[in-house]
Each structure stands twice: as C-alpha cells, then as structure tokens.
Design a protein around this motif. Sequence first.
Motif, PDB file in Angstrom:
ATOM      1  N   GLU A  48     -20.762 -24.770  20.869  1.00 16.50           N
ATOM      2  CA  GLU A  48     -21.400 -24.698  19.562  1.00 16.50           C
ATOM      3  C   GLU A  48     -22.910 -24.554  19.688  1.00 16.50           C
ATOM      4  O   GLU A  48     -23.549 -23.767  18.971  1.00 16.50           O
ATOM      5  N   ILE A  49     -23.521 -25.291  20.621  1.00 15.82           N
ATOM      6  CA  ILE A  49     -24.963 -25.199  20.830  1.00 15.82           C
ATOM      7  C   ILE A  49     -25.339 -23.805  21.332  1.00 15.82           C
ATOM      8  O   ILE A  49     -26.324 -23.214  20.893  1.00 15.82           O
ATOM      9  N   ARG A  76     -23.774 -21.047  20.757  1.00 25.22           N
ATOM     10  CA  ARG A  76     -23.655 -20.109  19.656  1.00 25.22           C
ATOM     11  C   ARG A  76     -24.865 -20.189  18.729  1.00 25.22           C
ATOM     12  O   ARG A  76     -25.441 -19.173  18.336  1.00 25.22           O
ATOM     13  N   GLN A  77     -25.284 -21.434  18.398  1.00 25.59           N
ATOM     14  CA  GLN A  77     -26.426 -21.609  17.510  1.00 25.59           C
ATOM     15  C   GLN A  77     -27.711 -21.088  18.137  1.00 25.59           C
ATOM     16  O   GLN A  77     -28.522 -20.430  17.473  1.00 25.59           O
ATOM     17  N   GLU A  78     -27.909 -21.386  19.425  1.00 28.94           N
ATOM     18  CA  GLU A  78     -29.128 -20.929  20.086  1.00 28.94           C
ATOM     19  C   GLU A  78     -29.146 -19.416  20.251  1.00 28.94           C
ATOM     20  O   GLU A  78     -30.202 -18.787  20.183  1.00 28.94           O
ATOM     21  N   GLU A 136     -27.875 -17.271  18.154  1.00 28.78           N
ATOM     22  CA  GLU A 136     -28.239 -16.725  16.849  1.00 28.78           C
ATOM     23  C   GLU A 136     -29.714 -16.922  16.549  1.00 28.78           C
ATOM     24  O   GLU A 136     -30.358 -16.081  15.933  1.00 28.78           O
ATOM     25  N   ARG A 137     -30.261 -18.053  17.024  1.00 19.80           N
ATOM     26  CA  ARG A 137     -31.645 -18.389  16.696  1.00 19.80           C
ATOM     27  C   ARG A 137     -32.638 -17.638  17.578  1.00 19.80           C
ATOM     28  O   ARG A 137     -33.635 -17.112  17.103  1.00 19.80           O
ATOM     29  N   ARG A 150     -32.553 -27.832  24.010  1.00 18.30           N
ATOM     30  CA  ARG A 150     -31.848 -28.456  22.883  1.00 18.30           C
ATOM     31  C   ARG A 150     -31.202 -29.770  23.311  1.00 18.30           C
ATOM     32  O   ARG A 150     -31.300 -30.784  22.602  1.00 18.30           O
TER      33      ARG A 150
END
Length: 477
Positions: free
Chosen positions: A97-98, A100-102, A104-105, A118
């Motif tokens: 999940e981390i 994926r978020q990173e 995208e960011r 993170r």
Amino acid sequence: MSSSFFLKPGAAKQALKKRKNIASKGKAGGKTGGKKQNATAPPPKKQRRAKVDDEEIASDDDELSNLGDDTLVFSDEEVEETAQDKRLRLAKQYLSEIERQEAEREGDRELSQSVEQRLKTEYLDSVGKLRTTIAANLTSCEIENILKHRLHHAPLCTLALSSDGKHLFTGAKSQYVLKWCTASGKMLDKCDVQPYREEPETGKKRRSHVIAICLSTDMKYMALAEGGPHIQIWCPQTMKHVKTFKGHRDSVSALVFRRGTHELYSAAKDRSVKIWSVDELAYVESLFGHQAGVTSIDALSRERALTAGGSDCSLRIWKITEESQLIYNGHRDSIDCVKLINEEHFVSGGVDGTLGLWSALKKKPICTTQLAHGKGDNNVANWITAIAVVVNTDLVATGSCDGCVRLWQSNPNARKLQQLKSISIAGFINGLTFNSDGTKLYVAVGQEHRLGRWWRHKDAKNHIVVINLKFLKPARK
C-alpha cells in the motif's frame, strides 16, 4: 480426494491392535513341525523380525482398508495461519500500500527512497520523536472561505477536524453541533445536543451550548461538553446519540481522545481530570491535584495528559500508568489553553497575554513571549484564547480578541518563538485547528468569549474562517 486427511482420535491405534490380535490367532491355529504351537508363546525371532518389517512397510492403503469409512474426515481448508504468518502477511500488505501511494505521489522519483523515508517518518511519529520543520517554508496565508449557518447565529465556541481532514464539526452557544464538508463548504448534518439543561446550583433551566468537541482518530466516536457536568458521546458518521457520561460535579471545560484509541480524557471546573473508556462506555478513574478549575487538556499517543489549571497558574503532565504528575509554573495569571507540539514540548497561553514554550524536562518555560497579542483599549494584555499546532512540527497558531490570528515558529533548541504571519480576523478567536499537513487552518470566531459574556464585539461575525497556507515544501504525513 484432498491431499490431507485426518483420522479420528484413537482409530489408528485400535485398528493396529485389532490386526495384531487377528495375526496372533491365525498363527496359534497353524502347525509348525507337526506340533501344535502354544498361542501364548512368543513367535520365533525371525518371525518377529518379519512381522515388524511388515508393519513398517505396510502401505497406507492396507492400513486404511482395516478402518471403517467413518474414521476418515477430509478437509479442503488450508493449514491454520499462525500469528507470525499473519504479521508477515499484514506487513507485506502494508508495504504494498505504501509503495502504491508513493508511486502515485512521487512519479519518477526513486521508489525505494520514498518508501524508506515514509517508514522512518511513521516510526518516529509512533514513538513521539518526529521533528519536521515547515514554518520556515511558509510563503503566504490568506482567507479562503467563510462557513456560516443560521443555527450558529450565536458565538462559535469550538471546532474539531477529522483525522483525514474531510469533515469539520463545530459547536456554538446554541444546542446544535454542525457537520461540514471541508471540500465543498456545505453543512451536511446536525445534531440537537439538548434543548435545555438545569443548572445544578439554582435549579433554573437554560439553553445548552457546546463548550468542547473532540473526535476519535478513526471517526467512530465524538465527545462533546454541553455546558454542564455531563459528557455526551455521539457517532459522528450517523450523528446519533450513543451515551451520556455522568461523573463530574461542575461544568466540563475540555475533552480529548488519546490518539489511536477510544480512551477519553475530560477536564472540568470541579478541579478533576477523569478518564473514560468509550469502548466499554464506562468510567475508569479520576485524577486530582489542581487547586482550581481545569480549563484545557491535550494528549497524544502516550498514556499521558497535559492540563492547564486555570487560576492556580500551573500546568501538569499526568503519567497515568505511573500514577504520578509533573507540575510546571511560569504564568502570572490564569492559564486558558495548552497544546502539545510533540511528546516532549508544548505551548501555553493565558489571561496575562504570555505565550510560553515548554520542555517536559524543565519546570520553567524555556521561552516566553510577553504581550503576544498586544494590549487592549484599557491598557491590559489581550487574553490568549486559543492555540493550535501542527503536531511534530514547528508551526503554532494563536488567537485572541485583538483582531488577529498569529502564526509562530517554535524552536525549542534555540529557546525561541518567532512570529511569522498575522491574519486579520475581527472578534474573539474561540477555536483553532490545523489539518494534518498544516495547509489549512480553521478558525472559530464569535462576538463573545466562549466561556462568558464579559465583552462583546458588535462588528464581529459568528462564523468559521478557513485560512489557506502555502509552503515551498509542505510537511509530508
């Protein structure tokens, strides 16, 4: 057939015993050398060895053929997951999940570095040692929106923002709590706290007004003080009443949930601090030590509460598990508000107009700013009525009745509080709160102070002001 099967308890042992009895009877009935062999006599050594060998190499089909069909229990379920396997599986899901978020960011940035940063940030945050500098990157701040509603025609007293920053809850000197959508600025729902309440001293009834609101981290519970000795628990998602806590002997003045838990701390004018378990909807214990009514309370992740003792001019950190308290002195007059910057530092403000920066390891403030909001028309210091901080950073906001909200940079290492910006807002600043990264500041404004009617600014408006803060590099959360 499933690749795994289970025998009923004791079935294999009984079948093996049955085979031995049948084998011994068959050998007893046979002849050896023309003589009848005694059934109880042990077989010859070679025969015993052959028998043992036969038993060791017997196939599974032979063993199962002697067992009834009802002795087999087939299962298509997987092997039960152990605690270690579960932790490993959850850790992998968390890392995925981390990532994926990173991704995208950050886009093209090195993903491994982003994930590592993170994880490091979240670990330091969990142990209360995260320090992020964002105040120096503040470039501008301007009023973005005004939230007002006819049900909040009276002065605003308090506000609370959800952990994801999507919903804002506001309370005023009326019996209604309003739920707002921060993205659209529209009022979504409301709850009627209580039409009237009875004063314990005079027995007269008067309209309730919401003094304090706090939300649990997971948005499961909302606690509010309605101007009397009771604490009401509501569901912030459905705006339905859950429970009323009764235990304080005077008006409740401040509430806070411990971060990541449903443990509620309350402070009241009866000079006590009480702990409640909202999961069990039960009272836990009381903490005593203040010599005057407690005016403010705050807490982070640790089992500790920070309180301001009002006119006893003291601040206290309550070590709940150790059953002890630390006392801090430095203000010359009543202390009205206090906020934790992190687990080791906090700020306070009060009637004397002094803004103090404290370390939990020192009994005196490491820095004080006299007349932080100047003096009034009567040449008396303007009362600091509200404080907000971006947790684990160096950005602090304060409010008073001087027509300004001021932004400060705190530097405990340099023992310094430096004013950065001033935003003009007329009226009493009765509540302040930042979103998680400090890009939004919500201000509860009223014509009167939230605790009384000593002064009145007729030109002020009773509303919520949303301030947009711009940074060169916002804090990452």
